[in-house]
Design a protein around this motif. Structure first.
Motif, mmCIF file in Angstrom:
data_model
loop_
_atom_site.group_PDB
_atom_site.id
_atom_site.type_symbol
_atom_site.label_atom_id
_atom_site.label_comp_id
_atom_site.label_asym_id
_atom_site.label_seq_id
_atom_site.Cartn_x
_atom_site.Cartn_y
_atom_site.Cartn_z
ATOM 1 N N MET A 1 0.838 -1.183 0.000
ATOM 2 C CA MET A 1 0.000 0.000 0.000
ATOM 3 C C MET A 1 0.885 1.249 0.000
ATOM 4 S SD MET A 1 -3.265 -0.175 2.563
ATOM 5 C CE MET A 1 -2.800 -1.490 3.671
ATOM 6 N N ASN A 2 0.443 2.246 -0.711
ATOM 7 C CA ASN A 2 1.191 3.505 -0.684
ATOM 8 C C ASN A 2 0.731 4.352 0.512
ATOM 9 O OD1 ASN A 2 -1.119 5.023 -1.371
ATOM 10 N ND2 ASN A 2 -0.698 4.854 -3.550
ATOM 11 N N LYS A 3 1.446 5.448 0.750
ATOM 12 C CA LYS A 3 1.179 6.308 1.912
ATOM 13 C C LYS A 3 -0.252 6.842 1.914
ATOM 14 C CE LYS A 3 4.314 9.352 2.885
ATOM 15 N NZ LYS A 3 5.149 10.566 3.017
ATOM 16 N N LEU A 4 -0.737 7.285 0.765
ATOM 17 C CA LEU A 4 -2.086 7.851 0.694
ATOM 18 C C LEU A 4 -3.158 6.809 1.023
ATOM 19 C CD1 LEU A 4 -3.701 10.383 0.171
ATOM 20 C CD2 LEU A 4 -3.712 9.823 -2.252
ATOM 21 N N THR A 5 -2.947 5.592 0.585
ATOM 22 C CA THR A 5 -3.902 4.515 0.891
ATOM 23 C C THR A 5 -3.902 4.215 2.388
ATOM 24 O OG1 THR A 5 -3.560 3.583 -1.305
ATOM 25 C CG2 THR A 5 -4.571 2.141 0.345
ATOM 26 N N LYS A 6 -2.731 4.167 2.990
ATOM 27 C CA LYS A 6 -2.631 3.917 4.433
ATOM 28 C C LYS A 6 -3.349 5.023 5.216
ATOM 29 C CE LYS A 6 1.691 1.414 4.020
ATOM 30 N NZ LYS A 6 3.149 1.466 4.115
ATOM 31 N N ILE A 7 -3.096 6.253 4.819
ATOM 32 C CA ILE A 7 -3.757 7.371 5.497
ATOM 33 C C ILE A 7 -5.265 7.281 5.307
ATOM 34 C CG2 ILE A 7 -4.078 9.879 5.444
ATOM 35 C CD1 ILE A 7 -1.019 10.089 4.908
ATOM 36 N N SER A 8 -5.705 6.947 4.097
ATOM 37 C CA SER A 8 -7.149 6.838 3.816
ATOM 38 C C SER A 8 -7.808 5.754 4.653
ATOM 39 C CB SER A 8 -7.384 6.559 2.328
ATOM 40 O OG SER A 8 -6.903 7.633 1.554
ATOM 41 N N VAL A 9 -7.146 4.613 4.793
ATOM 42 C CA VAL A 9 -7.676 3.518 5.623
ATOM 43 C C VAL A 9 -7.822 3.985 7.066
ATOM 44 C CG1 VAL A 9 -7.081 1.263 6.620
ATOM 45 C CG2 VAL A 9 -6.873 1.630 4.155
ATOM 46 N N LEU A 10 -6.823 4.689 7.553
ATOM 47 C CA LEU A 10 -6.878 5.150 8.940
ATOM 48 C C LEU A 10 -7.876 6.282 9.139
ATOM 49 C CD1 LEU A 10 -3.142 4.669 9.721
ATOM 50 C CD2 LEU A 10 -5.043 3.595 10.935
ATOM 51 N N VAL A 11 -8.032 7.148 8.151
ATOM 52 C CA VAL A 11 -9.061 8.193 8.253
ATOM 53 C C VAL A 11 -10.431 7.533 8.347
ATOM 54 C CG1 VAL A 11 -10.253 10.041 6.990
ATOM 55 C CG2 VAL A 11 -7.757 10.073 7.185
ATOM 56 N N ALA A 12 -10.680 6.560 7.489
ATOM 57 C CA ALA A 12 -11.969 5.853 7.532
ATOM 58 C C ALA A 12 -12.165 5.165 8.882
ATOM 59 C CB ALA A 12 -12.062 4.841 6.393
ATOM 60 N N THR A 13 -11.130 4.537 9.391
ATOM 61 C CA THR A 13 -11.215 3.839 10.684
ATOM 62 C C THR A 13 -11.514 4.822 11.814
ATOM 63 O OG1 THR A 13 -9.661 2.145 9.927
ATOM 64 C CG2 THR A 13 -9.950 2.377 12.316
ATOM 65 N N CYS A 14 -10.751 5.906 11.876
ATOM 66 C CA CYS A 14 -10.947 6.881 12.958
ATOM 67 C C CYS A 14 -12.308 7.561 12.866
ATOM 68 C CB CYS A 14 -9.827 7.916 12.937
ATOM 69 S SG CYS A 14 -8.234 7.257 13.459
ATOM 70 N N LEU A 15 -12.738 7.886 11.661
ATOM 71 C CA LEU A 15 -14.058 8.510 11.522
ATOM 72 C C LEU A 15 -15.176 7.532 11.883
ATOM 73 C CD1 LEU A 15 -13.600 10.752 8.353
ATOM 74 C CD2 LEU A 15 -13.749 11.480 10.747
ATOM 75 N N CYS A 16 -14.979 6.244 11.627
ATOM 76 C CA CYS A 16 -15.967 5.238 12.054
ATOM 77 C C CYS A 16 -16.039 5.172 13.578
ATOM 78 C CB CYS A 16 -15.626 3.869 11.486
ATOM 79 S SG CYS A 16 -16.123 3.662 9.773
ATOM 80 N N VAL A 17 -14.891 5.199 14.231
ATOM 81 C CA VAL A 17 -14.878 5.221 15.703
ATOM 82 C C VAL A 17 -15.633 6.453 16.190
ATOM 83 C CG1 VAL A 17 -13.399 5.511 17.736
ATOM 84 C CG2 VAL A 17 -12.794 3.829 15.975
ATOM 85 N N GLY A 18 -15.352 7.589 15.568
ATOM 86 C CA GLY A 18 -16.050 8.817 15.939
ATOM 87 C C GLY A 18 -17.542 8.742 15.685
ATOM 88 N N TYR A 19 -17.916 8.142 14.574
ATOM 89 C CA TYR A 19 -19.336 8.002 14.240
ATOM 90 C C TYR A 19 -20.065 7.174 15.292
ATOM 91 C CZ TYR A 19 -23.566 6.482 11.881
ATOM 92 O OH TYR A 19 -24.875 6.192 11.582
#
Length: 158
Positions: A1-19
Motif C-alpha cells: 500500500m502507498n502512503k495515501l492509501t494507508k492514510i485513507s484507511v486510517l481516516v476511515a477507521t478513525c471517523l468510524c470510531v467517531g461516528y
C-alpha cells in the motif's frame, strides 16, 4: 500500500470510531446531558462534532505517516501503532462511559488513562515522524480541556 492509501484507511477507521461514539453521545444529549449542571466554560454542543472530526482526521494522518515507515523500523512502528490503537479504543470507551452509562466519575478516571495513552502515542510518533507527533498535540490539548470539563461536570453533579 502507498502512503495515501494507508492514510485513507486510517481516516476511515478513525471517523468510524467517531461516528459510533457519536451515536452513543447523541442519544444522551437531549435526554440526560441537557439536565446536568455545567461549568461556565462549557462549549456549545455544536462545537464538538467539527472539533472531533478534525481531531480524528489529524490522528489518522499521523498514524498513516507512522505506518508508512513500517519497512524502515518495523518493531518501533508496530509498537507505536499498538499504542495508537489502544488510545483510539479508550477514546471510544470514554463516550460509552460518560454518555452511555451516564457516569461522569468513571469517565473521569478513564479520561486520565486516555490522556496518558495519547501522550505516549505522541512520544512514540514523534520519534518516528516529527509531523506525526505534532499532529497529536491539538488532540492532547483538547483532551486536556475535556478532562477539566469532565471533572467539573462530575463535581457540579455529584
Amino acid at each position: 500500500m502507498n502512503k495515501l492509501t494507508k492514510i485513507s484507511v486510517l481516516v476511515a477507521t478513525c471517523l468510524c470510531v467517531g461516528y459510533f461514539s457519536g451515536i452513543v453521545t447523541k442519544e444522551s444529549i437531549a435526554t440526560w446531558y441537557i439536565h446536568l449542571q455545567k461549568p461556565f466554560f462549557n462549549p456549545p454542543n455544536w462545537i464538538f462534532a467539527p472539533v472531533w472530526s478534525s481531531l480524528y482526521i489529524m490522528m489518522a494522518v499521523a498514524a498513516g505517516l507512522v505506518w508508512d515507515r513500517l519497512d524502515s523500523n518495523k518493531e518501533v512502528v508496530k509498537k507505536a501503532l499498538i499504542v495508537f490503537a489502544v488510545q483510539l479504543a479508550l477514546n471510544a470507551l470514554w463516550s460509552f462511559l460518560f454518555f452511555g452509562l451516564k457516569n461522569p466519575l468513571l469517565a473521569l478516571i478513564e479520561i486520565v488513562v486516555l490522556w496518558l495513552m495519547i501522550y505516549e502515542t505522541y512520544n512514540q510518533f514523534v520519534k518516528i515522524n516529527k509531523i506525526a507527533g505534532y499532529l497529536f498535540l491539538p488532540y492532547l490539548a483538547w483532551v486536556s480541556f475535556a478532562m477539566v470539563l469532565n471533572a467539573s461536570i462530575w463535581w457540579l453533579n455529584k
